[in-house]
Design an enzyme around this catalytic site. Structure first.
Site, short mmCIF file in Angstrom:
data_model
loop_
_atom_site.label_atom_id
_atom_site.label_comp_id
_atom_site.label_asym_id
_atom_site.label_seq_id
_atom_site.Cartn_x
_atom_site.Cartn_y
_atom_site.Cartn_z
N ALA A 118 -8.66 4.65 0.99
CA ALA A 118 -7.83 4.28 -0.15
C ALA A 118 -8.64 3.34 -1.03
O ALA A 118 -8.99 2.24 -0.61
CB ALA A 118 -6.55 3.61 0.34
N MET A 119 -8.94 3.77 -2.24
CA MET A 119 -9.82 3.01 -3.14
C MET A 119 -9.02 2.53 -4.35
O MET A 119 -8.67 3.30 -5.23
CB MET A 119 -11.01 3.88 -3.56
CG MET A 119 -11.82 4.39 -2.37
SD MET A 119 -13.26 5.38 -2.82
CE MET A 119 -14.32 4.11 -3.54
N ASP A 176 -13.29 -4.81 -2.55
CA ASP A 176 -13.02 -4.69 -1.11
C ASP A 176 -12.92 -3.24 -0.66
O ASP A 176 -13.55 -2.83 0.32
CB ASP A 176 -11.73 -5.44 -0.75
CG ASP A 176 -11.88 -6.95 -0.86
OD1 ASP A 176 -12.99 -7.45 -0.61
OD2 ASP A 176 -10.88 -7.61 -1.19
N SER A 177 -12.12 -2.45 -1.36
CA SER A 177 -11.93 -1.06 -0.94
C SER A 177 -13.20 -0.24 -1.15
O SER A 177 -13.47 0.69 -0.39
CB SER A 177 -10.76 -0.42 -1.69
OG SER A 177 -10.97 -0.42 -3.08
N CYS A 236 4.50 -2.49 -0.20
CA CYS A 236 3.58 -1.43 -0.61
C CYS A 236 2.72 -0.99 0.58
O CYS A 236 2.51 0.21 0.77
CB CYS A 236 2.70 -1.92 -1.75
SG CYS A 236 1.57 -0.67 -2.41
N CYS A 245 1.53 -6.46 -9.38
CA CYS A 245 0.84 -5.50 -10.24
C CYS A 245 1.77 -4.83 -11.24
O CYS A 245 1.33 -4.46 -12.33
CB CYS A 245 0.13 -4.45 -9.38
SG CYS A 245 1.23 -3.30 -8.51
#
Length: 356
Positions: free
Chosen positions: A8-9, A14-15, A103, A195
């Site tokens: 999951a990017m 970090d991702s 989430c 977000c």
């Protein structure tokens, strides 16, 4: 045969490094970016969230550098239902939700993991700062970036199909590695706030969806000391932004002690009245290495993201988690998660429903 994993990017550093490490470790990696808004322009811009057009482009560029396939999955409808609408309804009910926790629970490790498994993937890789040893969730070595709290709601089954490559690294090390790998997100700022609230104005966001609901602000004796336009605009322990007409005789500040959505009443009082020693949590999840505590168990509890940790004794009874704190805590809000630890190991969690 190497394990097939879905990375999951988000578009952040970090991702991207997590995906790169997974590929370097020999996994068969496919990158995926989650489109969480049907109108990405309505969410944060300027690298402030994880739902923007810039983030999608950054994720794709990172996947190209790593040399892995990349896709965008439309999760907007599911995200709106399970995270945004949940956020609004929780505030309307007088509770204080954590949307990032929801989430992780509902999107990244429910909807995404379910789809990944259905497509033949063995696990999901994310850039969370947490360690996972033989299915046991532990804190990151970087205490300031540790995200085990927001992962404490995951089940053993979900953790068994998760990979967290960053748990043994500090954020500074992750950024340095990203630069060495030629990833353009190496210096990208971390996401902050919520977000899906474009301007960071939570109260305004809620007012737009819930409308104006004027009501009283009262002190502990029931005397009206001010008014508000919606009880949903307050959280337990809040000090600033209280519209109080009558100051206290001693001049000391007041804090939000309780929120009653039925009567639309906000009760305020001194900081000392915020202290609680007993907490009850619903929907307990026991995902650690020890058996469920049907007898009192001594451990530690964290009551909010990056919050203080308290010694406690816990016990499961009647489908609820009962927590008795060794020392009183303040600002404990219904709707938040109580995550239990034995040292740096996560034992389980529950959603706070009441405290006293």
């Amino acid at each position: 045969m190497s394990l097939r994993v879905l990375a999951a990017m988000s578009g952040g550093v970090d991702s991207a490094v997590a995906a790169a490490r997974a590929a370097e470790a020999g996994y068969d990696v496919t990158g995926v970016h989650l489109a969480l808004s049907s109108n990405p322009q309505s969410y944060r811009t300027g690298a402030r969230g994880c739902c923007t057009l810039e983030d999608s482009r950054d994720a794709r560029r990172a996947a190209d550098v790593i040399g892995i396939p990349f896709y965008v999955w439309d999760m907007a409808e599911r995200f709106h239902r399970d995270v945004v609408e949940d956020f609004v309804s929780e505030y309307a009910a007088g509770r204080t939700p954590n949307p990032c926790l929801r989430c992780n629970e509902k999107i990244k490790f429910a909807a995404v993991l379910d789809r990944a498994v259905a497509l033949g993937f063995d696990a999901v890789v994310t850039g969370h700062h947490a360690r996972l040893d033989d299915g046991v969730l532990r804190r990151s070595v970087d205490a300031g970036k540790d995200q085990s709290y927001v992962l404490g709601v995951l089940t053993r089954e979900q953790l068994a199909r998760a990979v967290f490559p960053l748990g043994h690294s500090t954020k500074a090390q992750v950024r340095a590695e990203a630069a060495d790998r030629g990833l353009t997100v190496a210096d990208k700022p971390d996401s902050h706030d919520i977000c899906f609230i474009a301007d960071g104005d939570t109260r305004g966001f809620l007012a737009e969806r819930l409308g104006s609901e004027p009501g009283p602000i009262v002190d502990e004796s029931g005397e009206v000391v001010g008014g508000h336009s919606g009880a949903y605009g307050f959280t337990i322990g809040q000090r600033k932004g209280l519209r109080i007409d009558r100051p206290t005789p001693d001049g000391r500040p007041r804090y939000v002690l309780s929120i009653e959505p039925v009567s639309n009443t906000v009760t305020v009082g001194p900081r000392s009245s915020l202290a609680v020693s007993s907490i009850v949590g619903a929907r307990p999840i026991w995902n650690g290495p020890v058996a469920e505590p049907h007898e009192p168990l001594a451990c530690m509890v964290q009551l909010r993201a990056h919050g203080e940790v308290y010694g406690c004794r816990v016990q499961l009874s009647g489908g609820e988690l009962h927590i008795q704190l060794d020392t009183p805590a303040t600002g404990v809000a219904a709707g938040q998660a109580a995550v239990l630890y034995d040292g740096d190991t996560v034992l389980g969690s529950a959603t706070i429903t009441s405290s006293s």
